[in-house]
Scaffold this motif. Structure first.
Motif, PDB file in Angstrom:
ATOM      1  N   PHE A 186       0.154  -0.831   0.213  1.00 12.65           N
ATOM      2  CA  PHE A 186      -0.116   0.154   0.358  1.00 12.65           C
ATOM      3  C   PHE A 186       0.932   1.494   0.014  1.00 12.65           C
ATOM      4  N   VAL A 187       1.698   1.080  -0.348  1.00 10.29           N
ATOM      5  CA  VAL A 187       2.961   1.758  -0.132  1.00 10.29           C
ATOM      6  C   VAL A 187       2.372   3.028  -1.620  1.00 10.29           C
ATOM      7  N   SER A 188       2.684   5.078  -1.466  1.00 10.35           N
ATOM      8  CA  SER A 188       2.539   5.844  -2.110  1.00 10.35           C
ATOM      9  C   SER A 188       1.095   5.897  -1.978  1.00 10.35           C
ATOM     10  N   LEU A 189       0.174   4.804  -1.420  1.00 12.99           N
ATOM     11  CA  LEU A 189      -1.570   5.909  -1.613  1.00 12.99           C
ATOM     12  C   LEU A 189      -1.389   6.656  -0.493  1.00 12.99           C
ATOM     13  N   ASP A 190      -2.523   7.548  -0.766  1.00 13.40           N
ATOM     14  CA  ASP A 190      -2.947   8.045   0.396  1.00 13.40           C
ATOM     15  C   ASP A 190      -4.321   7.590   1.030  1.00 13.40           C
ATOM     16  N   ALA A 191      -4.301   7.735   2.383  1.00 11.70           N
ATOM     17  CA  ALA A 191      -4.930   6.912   3.769  1.00 11.70           C
ATOM     18  C   ALA A 191      -6.213   6.918   3.431  1.00 11.70           C
ATOM     19  N   PRO A 192      -6.798   7.114   2.471  1.00 11.25           N
ATOM     20  CA  PRO A 192      -8.551   6.490   2.667  1.00 11.25           C
ATOM     21  C   PRO A 192      -8.071   5.407   1.171  1.00 11.25           C
ATOM     22  N   SER A 193      -7.238   5.877   0.538  1.00  5.73           N
ATOM     23  CA  SER A 193      -6.842   4.748  -0.822  1.00  5.73           C
ATOM     24  C   SER A 193      -6.876   3.753  -0.120  1.00  5.73           C
ATOM     25  N   ALA A 194      -5.747   3.957   0.785  1.00  3.61           N
ATOM     26  CA  ALA A 194      -4.526   2.367   1.564  1.00  3.61           C
ATOM     27  C   ALA A 194      -5.675   1.490   2.457  1.00  3.61           C
ATOM     28  N   ARG A 195      -6.974   2.486   3.141  1.00  5.50           N
ATOM     29  CA  ARG A 195      -7.658   1.949   4.018  1.00  5.50           C
ATOM     30  C   ARG A 195      -8.930   0.783   3.204  1.00  5.50           C
ATOM     31  N   GLN A 196      -9.180   1.701   2.529  1.00  6.71           N
ATOM     32  CA  GLN A 196      -9.866   0.952   1.142  1.00  6.71           C
ATOM     33  C   GLN A 196      -9.734  -0.372   1.458  1.00  6.71           C
TER      34      GLN A 196
END
Length: 247
Positions: free
Chosen positions: A157-167
């Protein structure tokens, strides 16, 4: 039954930028992982986490020690999710998944995985048309699709923004519950690791050693509760202050 037994006595190599000297990456690392356990590896950048995954995957055999995966007579199946999705740009989503099958791809399985990762509607799109979060989900499907004996995940999940990483994290967790596998997951995010893992393995700077091996005892239904995660995190730092410098 123990699914993975790792005993790396020494891993030393010559860095590309300094070929005149040797770098000891790992020294006397001993780790056992039970079948279908989700284990997160946490440690500072450059400590050797990716090196260790490559050794487990059989991509690097230049070390002293032994790595055993299950009690399999033949080579185990290993799914590997790298830091970058590594999708072929000239193939659509579905074809990128089908590539891991030497014979006829299992249509129903791929359909089920696409639905579980909420990608059924974009299965005929090319990678450039997808967000990075979607590309990472395709990479996860491709790793799960072979029904691996072991799933390696290197900061997926590296480089994903927080909402995208959470999803993506939530979708991964749902998929893992439906199809349990033994997982070794590298992360720099302690909250993410607490939300996902059965165990947290904290690793030292190189030469890499295990500093702490912590069982996450938050009930699975409460893993998305931020209060539960913060409480566990605070207790972890108070009981193991040495880990603060590792993240």
């Amino acid at each position: 039954m123990t699914d993975i037994e790792i005993s790396v006595l020494d891993k030393t190599y010559r860095p590309e930028h300094a070929a005149d000297r040797q770098h000891k990456a790992i020294a006397d690392l001993q780790l056992r992982v039970a079948r279908d356990q989700f284990v997160c590896l946490l440690g500072p950048s450059g400590c050797g986490k990716t090196t260790l995954l490559n050794m487990i995957a059989g991509l690097d055999s230049q070390y002293q020690g032994q790595i055993r995966i299950g009690r399999l007579a033949s080579r185990p199946k290993i799914g590997y999710v790298f830091q970058s999705p590594r999708l072929l740009p000239w193939y659509d989503v579905r074809r990128n998944i089908e590539l891991v099958f030497p014979a006829k791809p299992p249509t129903e399985l791929i359909d089920a995985l696409l639905d579980a990762m909420q990608l059924g509607d974009v299965q005929h799109e090319f990678p450039e048309r997808l967000s990075l979060g979607m590309q990472r989900r395709v990479a996860i499907i491709r790793a799960f699709a072979i029904d691996p004996d072991l799933l390696l995940m290197d900061e997926p999940f590296v480089s994903l923004d927080a909402p995208s990483a959470r999803q993506v994290r939530n979708l991964l967790y749902t998929l893992w519950q439906q199809r349990p596998h033994t997982v070794l997951f590298v992360s720099h995010d302690l909250r993410e690791a607490i939300a996902l893992a059965d165990r947290l393995i904290f690793l030292s700077p190189s030469p890499m050693r295990i500093v702490a091996d912590i069982v996450v005892d938050i009930p699975r239904p409460l893993r998305n509760d931020e209060v539960q995660i913060e409480t566990f995190r605070g207790t972890l730092y108070s009981r193991h202050p040495q880990i603060a410098d590792l993240l």
